[in-house]
Design a protein around this motif. Structure first.
Motif, PDB file in Angstrom:
ATOM      1  N   ASN A 481       0.828  -1.207   0.000  1.00  6.91           N
ATOM      2  CA  ASN A 481       0.000   0.000   0.000  1.00  6.91           C
ATOM      3  C   ASN A 481       0.860   1.253   0.000  1.00  6.91           C
ATOM      4  OD1 ASN A 481      -3.054  -0.462   0.208  1.00  6.91           O
ATOM      5  ND2 ASN A 481      -2.257  -1.960   1.639  1.00  6.91           N
ATOM      6  N   GLY A 482       1.976   1.210   0.736  1.00  8.33           N
ATOM      7  CA  GLY A 482       2.873   2.358   0.764  1.00  8.33           C
ATOM      8  C   GLY A 482       3.484   2.657  -0.589  1.00  8.33           C
ATOM      9  N   MET A 483       3.660   1.635  -1.403  1.00 14.85           N
ATOM     10  CA  MET A 483       4.231   1.810  -2.747  1.00 14.85           C
ATOM     11  C   MET A 483       3.160   2.091  -3.797  1.00 14.85           C
ATOM     12  SD  MET A 483       7.009  -1.283  -2.794  1.00 14.85           S
ATOM     13  CE  MET A 483       7.569  -0.846  -4.450  1.00 14.85           C
ATOM     14  N   GLY A 484       1.889   1.927  -3.414  1.00 15.78           N
ATOM     15  CA  GLY A 484       0.806   2.142  -4.369  1.00 15.78           C
ATOM     16  C   GLY A 484       0.414   0.898  -5.143  1.00 15.78           C
ATOM     17  N   PHE A 485       0.807  -0.280  -4.657  1.00 12.80           N
ATOM     18  CA  PHE A 485       0.465  -1.535  -5.333  1.00 12.80           C
ATOM     19  C   PHE A 485      -0.466  -2.393  -4.481  1.00 12.80           C
ATOM     20  CE2 PHE A 485       4.686  -0.521  -7.219  1.00 12.80           C
ATOM     21  CZ  PHE A 485       4.278  -0.403  -8.543  1.00 12.80           C
ATOM     22  N   GLY A 486      -1.397  -1.729  -3.784  1.00 12.83           N
ATOM     23  CA  GLY A 486      -2.303  -2.440  -2.893  1.00 12.83           C
ATOM     24  C   GLY A 486      -3.187  -3.459  -3.588  1.00 12.83           C
ATOM     25  N   ILE A 487      -3.436  -3.281  -4.893  1.00  7.57           N
ATOM     26  CA  ILE A 487      -4.312  -4.226  -5.606  1.00  7.57           C
ATOM     27  C   ILE A 487      -3.682  -5.613  -5.703  1.00  7.57           C
ATOM     28  CG2 ILE A 487      -5.457  -2.442  -6.952  1.00  7.57           C
ATOM     29  CD1 ILE A 487      -3.685  -3.235  -9.323  1.00  7.57           C
ATOM     30  N   TYR A 488      -2.373  -5.701  -5.448  1.00  7.60           N
ATOM     31  CA  TYR A 488      -1.711  -6.997  -5.518  1.00  7.60           C
ATOM     32  C   TYR A 488      -1.654  -7.694  -4.154  1.00  7.60           C
ATOM     33  CZ  TYR A 488      -0.096  -5.786 -10.207  1.00  7.60           C
ATOM     34  OH  TYR A 488      -0.039  -5.454 -11.537  1.00  7.60           O
ATOM     35  N   PHE A 489      -2.312  -7.089  -3.146  1.00  5.29           N
ATOM     36  CA  PHE A 489      -2.219  -7.664  -1.803  1.00  5.29           C
ATOM     37  C   PHE A 489      -2.670  -9.123  -1.758  1.00  5.29           C
ATOM     38  CE2 PHE A 489      -4.243  -8.922   2.146  1.00  5.29           C
ATOM     39  CZ  PHE A 489      -3.226  -8.695   3.068  1.00  5.29           C
ATOM     40  N   ALA A 490      -3.870  -9.404  -2.295  1.00  8.04           N
ATOM     41  CA  ALA A 490      -4.450 -10.741  -2.167  1.00  8.04           C
ATOM     42  C   ALA A 490      -3.561 -11.836  -2.770  1.00  8.04           C
ATOM     43  CB  ALA A 490      -5.850 -10.783  -2.775  1.00  8.04           C
ATOM     44  N   PRO A 491      -3.119 -11.710  -4.031  1.00  6.22           N
ATOM     45  CA  PRO A 491      -2.293 -12.787  -4.588  1.00  6.22           C
ATOM     46  C   PRO A 491      -0.919 -12.901  -3.925  1.00  6.22           C
ATOM     47  CG  PRO A 491      -2.432 -10.958  -6.138  1.00  6.22           C
ATOM     48  CD  PRO A 491      -3.430 -10.687  -5.061  1.00  6.22           C
ATOM     49  N   VAL A 492      -0.332 -11.766  -3.527  1.00  7.19           N
ATOM     50  CA  VAL A 492       0.981 -11.830  -2.875  1.00  7.19           C
ATOM     51  C   VAL A 492       0.851 -12.442  -1.490  1.00  7.19           C
ATOM     52  CG1 VAL A 492       2.891 -10.466  -1.945  1.00  7.19           C
ATOM     53  CG2 VAL A 492       1.938  -9.907  -4.188  1.00  7.19           C
ATOM     54  N   TYR A 493      -0.181 -12.022  -0.759  1.00  5.86           N
ATOM     55  CA  TYR A 493      -0.365 -12.571   0.588  1.00  5.86           C
ATOM     56  C   TYR A 493      -0.697 -14.066   0.540  1.00  5.86           C
ATOM     57  CZ  TYR A 493      -2.153 -13.563   5.191  1.00  5.86           C
ATOM     58  OH  TYR A 493      -2.362 -14.143   6.412  1.00  5.86           O
ATOM     59  N   ALA A 494      -1.354 -14.496  -0.517  1.00  7.69           N
ATOM     60  CA  ALA A 494      -1.663 -15.928  -0.631  1.00  7.69           C
ATOM     61  C   ALA A 494      -0.392 -16.762  -0.595  1.00  7.69           C
ATOM     62  CB  ALA A 494      -2.428 -16.190  -1.934  1.00  7.69           C
ATOM     63  N   ILE A 495       0.700 -16.215  -1.141  1.00  8.03           N
ATOM     64  CA  ILE A 495       1.995 -16.920  -1.115  1.00  8.03           C
ATOM     65  C   ILE A 495       2.626 -16.825   0.261  1.00  8.03           C
ATOM     66  CG2 ILE A 495       4.304 -17.006  -2.096  1.00  8.03           C
ATOM     67  CD1 ILE A 495       2.141 -17.823  -4.066  1.00  8.03           C
ATOM     68  N   PHE A 496       2.695 -15.618   0.810  1.00  5.33           N
ATOM     69  CA  PHE A 496       3.432 -15.407   2.052  1.00  5.33           C
ATOM     70  C   PHE A 496       2.645 -15.845   3.283  1.00  5.33           C
ATOM     71  CE2 PHE A 496       5.739 -12.888  -0.955  1.00  5.33           C
ATOM     72  CZ  PHE A 496       7.055 -13.121  -0.586  1.00  5.33           C
ATOM     73  N   GLY A 497       1.327 -15.831   3.180  1.00  6.62           N
ATOM     74  CA  GLY A 497       0.543 -16.382   4.279  1.00  6.62           C
ATOM     75  C   GLY A 497       0.776 -17.873   4.426  1.00  6.62           C
ATOM     76  N   ALA A 498       1.001 -18.547   3.288  1.00  9.54           N
ATOM     77  CA  ALA A 498       1.215 -19.998   3.317  1.00  9.54           C
ATOM     78  C   ALA A 498       2.541 -20.375   3.972  1.00  9.54           C
ATOM     79  CB  ALA A 498       1.157 -20.553   1.893  1.00  9.54           C
ATOM     80  N   ILE A 499       3.562 -19.535   3.805  1.00 12.81           N
ATOM     81  CA  ILE A 499       4.879 -19.887   4.355  1.00 12.81           C
ATOM     82  C   ILE A 499       5.175 -19.165   5.670  1.00 12.81           C
ATOM     83  CG2 ILE A 499       5.802 -20.283   2.043  1.00 12.81           C
ATOM     84  CD1 ILE A 499       7.336 -17.637   2.325  1.00 12.81           C
ATOM     85  N   ASP A 500       4.205 -18.373   6.160  1.00 16.46           N
ATOM     86  CA  ASP A 500       4.476 -17.525   7.320  1.00 16.46           C
ATOM     87  C   ASP A 500       4.915 -18.337   8.538  1.00 16.46           C
ATOM     88  OD1 ASP A 500       4.570 -14.868   8.411  1.00 16.46           O
ATOM     89  OD2 ASP A 500       2.839 -15.408   9.633  1.00 16.46           O
ATOM     90  N   GLY A 501       4.232 -19.447   8.806  1.00 11.49           N
ATOM     91  CA  GLY A 501       4.587 -20.244   9.973  1.00 11.49           C
ATOM     92  C   GLY A 501       5.992 -20.807   9.891  1.00 11.49           C
TER      93      GLY A 501
END
Length: 566
Positions: A481-501
């Motif tokens: 969001n700080g960079m202005g690419f908030g629309i990519y949050f969902a697909p990017v988080y889908a990757i990093f949420g999976a490996i977060d643990g």
């Protein structure tokens, strides 16, 4: 009998299967033998922890091997839940229904065959069809492995006792440590120490980001993800502006501050009380001396409690490592392995960079790592910078012989801002994945312009990125969001949420080590070691002390001259 099983065996005892009982019995039997051996054989604490780690890893891997190293997250959940693969992701169907003629039938593990036959008629509680437009269903449904879940509940017991015990004393440790530093007569270096500590932490966030970003870019780790086909209409907007982050550091409620988990408000509160104590001392010196003595004895009591919990740390580490493996889909590494590998590579490189910087500054690396391993291992095990803080401060003051003025201030700050791994490495990974995984982003923005923008955003965002669970969400939202690419949050988080643990263990360990590193560097610059420290030689200590005294004399002389001229 069915009611007894559900109410007592499952609901209360959490041992409803013979596999659960056998696994728990063997695990605690090994733990009991380990504890008995520790009492009989006197070995160094580091070896006790390493043995506990090895036993926990072995137990976790054996259980994973028995259940076949499953890929989905379904295996660690209740055996009553039903999971199905929808477009490549495992979805819990426990809250859904199937249409059985004129009625809706709740999905359970007992009617899985019926679900397989009517997979295209999965409904919600209102009777509306869900998962419309999905590309693929995997009708090979799964229900959780109940005995693994029950084992995890019991195996987590000692881990939670240890973590809760450490968290219990974290806020008192920070408050008393900062208060003693500020309230101490003649102590006026808190501002300098804090400024240098924050500067070092933010600088190494930038270094960590730079290293990880370029590794990810050159390895093209997002090349096959194709984010452009997955963007939503809008991004997350839960990132905070810088002024709001800053005013949030000033507590508005004393009781809430002590009952919360945020560290920096506690630091501010302790500093205010300490400074006020120095002011009141001018009118009531004897009373304030009594208050300082009370705080000194309180510190001794808190440290005694800490030592009590550290005695069970080897057993807690065994519990932590076992459950860390048995609650995660190790088999999923085959699909996300490259991103996770780059992340851990960034962490390892940063540990090496920090070690090299200490070496250049003539700190005894062998002695430093002899003590620094303890907070590193605890950070890796607990995945909590706050839960590691009392051990970090104790290691810095009692083992490394760094003065409390530095240890308590810099280590406390390092849990809430300037996180080398959770901010630097994580953001570098996120932005490199986005740039290599989106043709649109790469076409719209020059690589170096993207890098500079991402670097600046990460450093600013790291002031408000705390070491808390769910860091992947916070960092992904704040940076994109700080960079202005908030629309990519969902697909990017889908990757990093999976490996977060899996990633969070290494991140926390590196964060904690970053705090120890920053404290050591500030202590070296300010020469704030005890005389019997082994981190530097006595000759180094004497020379630095002479330089500092000369510098103070020059400042005092200049001040005297300026006063005389006035």
């Amino acid at each position: 009998m069915s009611g007894f099983r559900e109410t007592f065996l499952e609901g209360f005892l959490s041992i409803s299967m013979w596999q659960s009982f056998l696994t728990i019995f063997i695990f605690f039997g090994v733990m009991g033998g380990f504890y008995y051996g520790l009492r009989k054989i006197k070995i160094k604490f580091v070896y006790r922890v390493l043995i506990g780690m090895s036993l926990g890893l072995t137990a976790g891997i054996i259980i994973q091997a028995i259940i076949g190293f499953p890929v989905g997250e379904w295996f660690a959940h209740s055996g009553e839940a039903v999971w199905a693969k929808v477009d490549g992701n495992w979805v819990n169907l426990s809250g859904y229904y199937i249409n059985d003629g004129d009625k809706l039938v709740h999905i359970t593990s007992t009617n899985m065959e019926q679900i397989s036959q009517n997979w295209n008629l999965v409904l919600n509680s209102l009777g509306d069809q869900v998962f419309q437009g999905v590309q693929s269903w995997n009708v090979d449904l799964k229900n959780g492995i109940k005995w693994v879940g029950e084992f995890n509940i019991w195996a987590s017991m000692l881990k939670q006792v240890f973590i809760n015990g450490i968290l219990l004393i974290t806020i008192p440790v920070v408050f008393i440590a900062i208060f003693r530093v500020v309230a101490k007569p003649g102590s006026n270096r808190l501002g300098s120490i804090s400024a240098k500590g924050i500067a070092i932490l933010l600088l190494f966030v930038a270094i960590a980001f730079t290293i990880t970003f370029w590794i990810g870019y050159f390895l093209n780790i997002g090349g096959k993800l194709n984010f452009d086909n997955q963007v939503g209409s809008s991004g997350r907007t839960d990132s905070k502006p810088l002024p709001e982050i800053i005013w949030g550091y000033l507590p508005s409620n004393i009781i809430a501050t002590f009952s919360g988990v945020a560290i920096i408000p506690v630091i501010v509160l302790a500093a205010l009380f300490g400074q006020a104590t120095k002011y009141v001392r001018k009118k009531h010196p004897e009373s304030m001396d009594n208050l300082n003595n009370f705080m000194d004895r309180s510190w001794d009591i808190i440290m005694s409690i800490l030592m009590t919990f550290l005695k069970i740390m080897p057993l807690a580490v065994m519990s932590m490592f076992a459950t860390a493996i048995t609650t995660r889909p190790i088999g999923a590494l085959q699909s996300i392995g490259m991103i996770l590998l780059v992340g851990y590579l960034g962490l390892i490189i940063m540990l090496g960079v920090m070690t090299f910087v200490l070496f250049v500054n003539k700190v005894n690396i062998k002695v430093w790592w002899k003590h620094a391993w303890k907070p590193l291992v605890q950070g890796f095990s607990t995945q909590s910078s706050n839960a590691t803080l009392p051990v970090t401060i104790d290691t810095l003051t009692n083992e490394m012989k760094i003065k409390p003025e530095v240890a308590s201030v810099v280590a406390s700050i390092s849990t809430s801002m300037g996180l080398v791994a959770c901010a630097g490495v994580q953001a570098g990974l996120i932005t490199s994945v986005l740039y290599t995984g989106s043709v649109s982003v790469a076409a719209d923005m020059n690589l170096f312009a993207f890098f500079i923008l991402a670097l600046f955003t990460t450093v600013v965002a790291s002031i408000g990125i705390a070491g808390i669970p769910g860091t992947a969400t916070v960092v992904t939202s704040a940076v994109l969001n700080g960079m202005g690419f908030g629309i990519y949050f969902a697909p990017v988080y889908a990757i990093f949420g999976a490996i977060d643990g899996l990633f969070d263990m290494g991140r926390t360990a590196t964060n904690v080590t970053g705090g120890v590193f920053a404290s050591t560097l500030v202590a070296k610059n300010e020469n704030m070691f005890e005389e019997d420290t082994e981190l530097i030689t006595k000759e180094q200590y004497s020379k630095k002390q002479a330089k500092l005294l000369k510098r103070q004399e020059n400042k005092a002389n200049k001040k005297t001259q300026q006063t005389a001229k006035r």
